[in-house]
Structure formats: C-alpha cells, structure tokens
Design an enzyme around this catalytic site. Sequence first.
Site, PDB file in Angstrom:
ATOM      1  N   GLY A  99      75.693  52.693  64.477  1.00 45.62           N
ATOM      2  CA  GLY A  99      76.712  52.472  65.466  1.00 45.62           C
ATOM      3  C   GLY A  99      76.533  53.521  66.525  1.00 45.62           C
ATOM      4  O   GLY A  99      77.526  53.480  67.457  1.00 45.62           O
ATOM      5  N   SER A 105      70.714  48.667  63.986  1.00 50.22           N
ATOM      6  CA  SER A 105      70.794  47.352  63.575  1.00 50.22           C
ATOM      7  C   SER A 105      69.683  46.492  64.120  1.00 50.22           C
ATOM      8  O   SER A 105      69.096  45.817  62.878  1.00 50.22           O
ATOM      9  CB  SER A 105      71.994  46.557  63.915  1.00 50.22           C
ATOM     10  OG  SER A 105      71.786  45.356  64.669  1.00 50.22           O
ATOM     11  N   ASP A 145      65.823  45.440  72.233  1.00 55.61           N
ATOM     12  CA  ASP A 145      65.877  46.381  71.073  1.00 55.61           C
ATOM     13  C   ASP A 145      64.923  45.994  70.002  1.00 55.61           C
ATOM     14  O   ASP A 145      64.070  46.956  69.673  1.00 55.61           O
ATOM     15  CB  ASP A 145      67.315  46.382  70.543  1.00 55.61           C
ATOM     16  CG  ASP A 145      68.544  46.801  71.199  1.00 55.61           C
ATOM     17  OD1 ASP A 145      68.136  47.189  72.544  1.00 55.61           O
ATOM     18  OD2 ASP A 145      69.536  46.437  71.028  1.00 55.61           O
TER      19      ASP A 145
HETATM   20  C1  GLA Z   1      72.469  46.221  73.315  1.00 53.46           C
HETATM   21  C2  GLA Z   1      71.647  44.767  73.444  1.00 53.46           C
HETATM   22  C3  GLA Z   1      70.338  44.911  74.335  1.00 53.46           C
HETATM   23  C4  GLA Z   1      70.904  45.411  75.646  1.00 53.46           C
HETATM   24  C5  GLA Z   1      71.232  46.565  75.761  1.00 53.46           C
HETATM   25  C6  GLA Z   1      71.812  47.123  76.993  1.00 53.46           C
HETATM   26  O1  GLA Z   1      71.512  47.263  72.942  1.00 53.46           O
HETATM   27  O2  GLA Z   1      71.272  44.627  71.871  1.00 53.46           O
HETATM   28  O3  GLA Z   1      69.721  43.744  74.299  1.00 53.46           O
HETATM   29  O4  GLA Z   1      71.184  44.446  76.597  1.00 53.46           O
HETATM   30  O5  GLA Z   1      72.898  46.442  74.881  1.00 53.46           O
HETATM   31  O6  GLA Z   1      70.903  47.415  77.800  1.00 53.46           O
END
Ligand code: GLA
Length: 338
Positions: A99, A105, A145
């Site tokens: 977190g 995650s 991510d």
């Molecule tokens: C989170 C989301 C990503 C992206 C970021 C902001 O990590 O999972 O897809 O949008 O926020 O850049």
Amino acid sequence: MRAWAPGRVNLIGDHVDYVGGLVLPLAVDLGTSVDVEPADDTLLRVVSDVEPDPARIELPVADPGRAEPPWARHVAAVAAAVGATRGGRMTISTTLPVGAGLSSSASLGVAVALALGAAGGPLELARLCRRAEQAATGVPCGIMDQLAVVSGVEGAALLIDCRDLTVEAVPLPDGVVVHAVPSGTTRRLAGSAYADRRAACEAAEREIGPLRDADEAAVATLADPVLRRRARHVVGEIARVDAAACALRAGDVAAVGALMDDSHRSLRDDFEVSTPELDALVEHLGSLPGVHGARLTGAGFGGCAVALVDAAVPAGCVGGWRLRPAAGARLVVGEGDR
Ligand code: GLA
C-alpha cells in the site's frame, strides 16, 4: 511452481497511462514470491507473510468478490482469469511495503498468475492481471503497473507508450540512484478519487479529442476550469515524460530532476492528487544536497515520493528505499524442476 515478480516505481508520468500516454517507470529489486504446491483436489489454500489469516479458495472461482478474507479476492480474481482448476497450497511472501505506492498489488497479481501457470507472453500476462485487479478492486486502473512488472530490465527505466504498448529500456546513467520514500500515509486506491480523475480525462477527451494528441491551445478551449486543469496536467505530463527520456539518454540528470519537480507541481495543483504529507516530503527531499528532483509517484493520495539522487549521497541521508532497476517477473522453479 514458484514465481517472482518485482514491484515498480514510476520515475515520471502519472495519471496518463489510461489515456494512452507515455510513462517512465522501473521494475525494482523488491517484489513478491509465490510458490504453488499442487494437490489432487480443487481447493487452493493460501497463506501470506503479510496477512494474519489464511484463505481457502474453491476452484474454479465463480465470484472472486466472495473470497474470504478480503485480501484473498485479488488472488481469487487472478485464479479466475487464469482459469485455474487444480487445488494446492500457495505461499506468498513479499519484500515490498504494502500500500505504499510501489505496486505491491500488481506484483502480487503477476506472481500469482505465473505460479498458477498463466500462458502467453508478457503483454498478455499484463493484460490478464490488469483485468483481474480491476475486477478485485473496482478501480479502473491503467496498464502501467502490470506492464512495468512484466517488462523490467536490469539497470534501466522503461519508456512505455501506453497507446501502442511498446516498451523501450532507457538505462539509468551511472552515478544516480532512485529512492522511494514513504510519506507516512498509505494509499487506498479503491476509496480514492482515482475513478473520478479518469472520468474527468474522458470528459475532456469528448470535447477536444485524445489528450495524447492535444496541445495547450486545445486544452485552453475547455470551458470547465476543473476539466481544463486535469487536461493541462495530462498534456504537460506526457511532454515531460518524452523530455525526461531524452534527458536520461543524454545523461542530463539535472534536467530529469527539474522535470520531476514540475511533474509534482502539476499533480499537486492541476490534477489534485497530492496530500500535505507528500508535498512536505517532496519539498524536504528537494532541499537535500545531491537530490536532483523529487515527486509523488503512482496514483497519489498518499504513498511514496520518488527521488533521483546522486549515488555518492549515503542512502541514510535520503531515507526510504534505495531501489535498483530490476528484471521483470519470471518463473523461478517450473513444474519440471521439483
Ligand atoms: C495507479 C494505477 C496505474 C496508473 C497510476 C497513476 O498505480 O494502477 O495504472 O494510472 O496509478 O499513474
């Protein structure tokens, strides 16, 4: 099977992946390990070193949202997406802070998918895990991510074009390191305004077309001041990522740092996803000798700041985690290796 998946830290390019923008994250040397010992039944017994209670997931998963305890819903959603039917014992351990904005995650999801035998190449894996994460959390996250987690390259940041999903490794110049420093407040994406920000970008696009192709003049025609600010962030941030990748290739770390500072101001003032704790932390980091630039990283609303730091500065002077750009997710022990 045993799989390993790194976390990620985003050097620059936030809240632009879901409009097909450019991002510059790196997979990091902290991550999640998932080991699956298959059994001849249909029950997946899951233990995690960061959760007090084990979970029991009946396969095939009909409704991931009903898995108990709630932390297991993400695992169940990945098992559903992979189409897992064979039970066993799954052991999860992580070196990532959970977190904190380092994609614990996405790292978990990708490691679980690989350990459950997900087929396909990195892009398919990233897409499958993104779908599972959206299903488990209800947050309409972008692809950054998961794609960073599967595509990591040792020693390099990853320039990801979220429109055509190409990934280019951009080596970090010698003499600089990346720190992620926690702001003290953990992020709760589901409870945050993430979906609201994404909806604002889509509303702006209905008026002026794809933000990836828009310029400042087009943004200025937006009548609604809130939409105008949101779009200004996105258009500026995509240009900053492009410039940062060029500066990184040229070894101009001062320029990268200045772009990171601008990115933070834009996320704070125009996109409004910072917090007082993150603002204070970024200001503090910026005042330290040897720090080239700092900004909030990831979705915001808490979590970490990322800083680009002269490698000669002792890690303790900056704090947090000194992260090394690492290789992407992989199977460590395959079916045949036991
Ligand atoms: C989170 C989301 C990503 C992206 C970021 C902001 O990590 O999972 O897809 O949008 O926020 O850049």
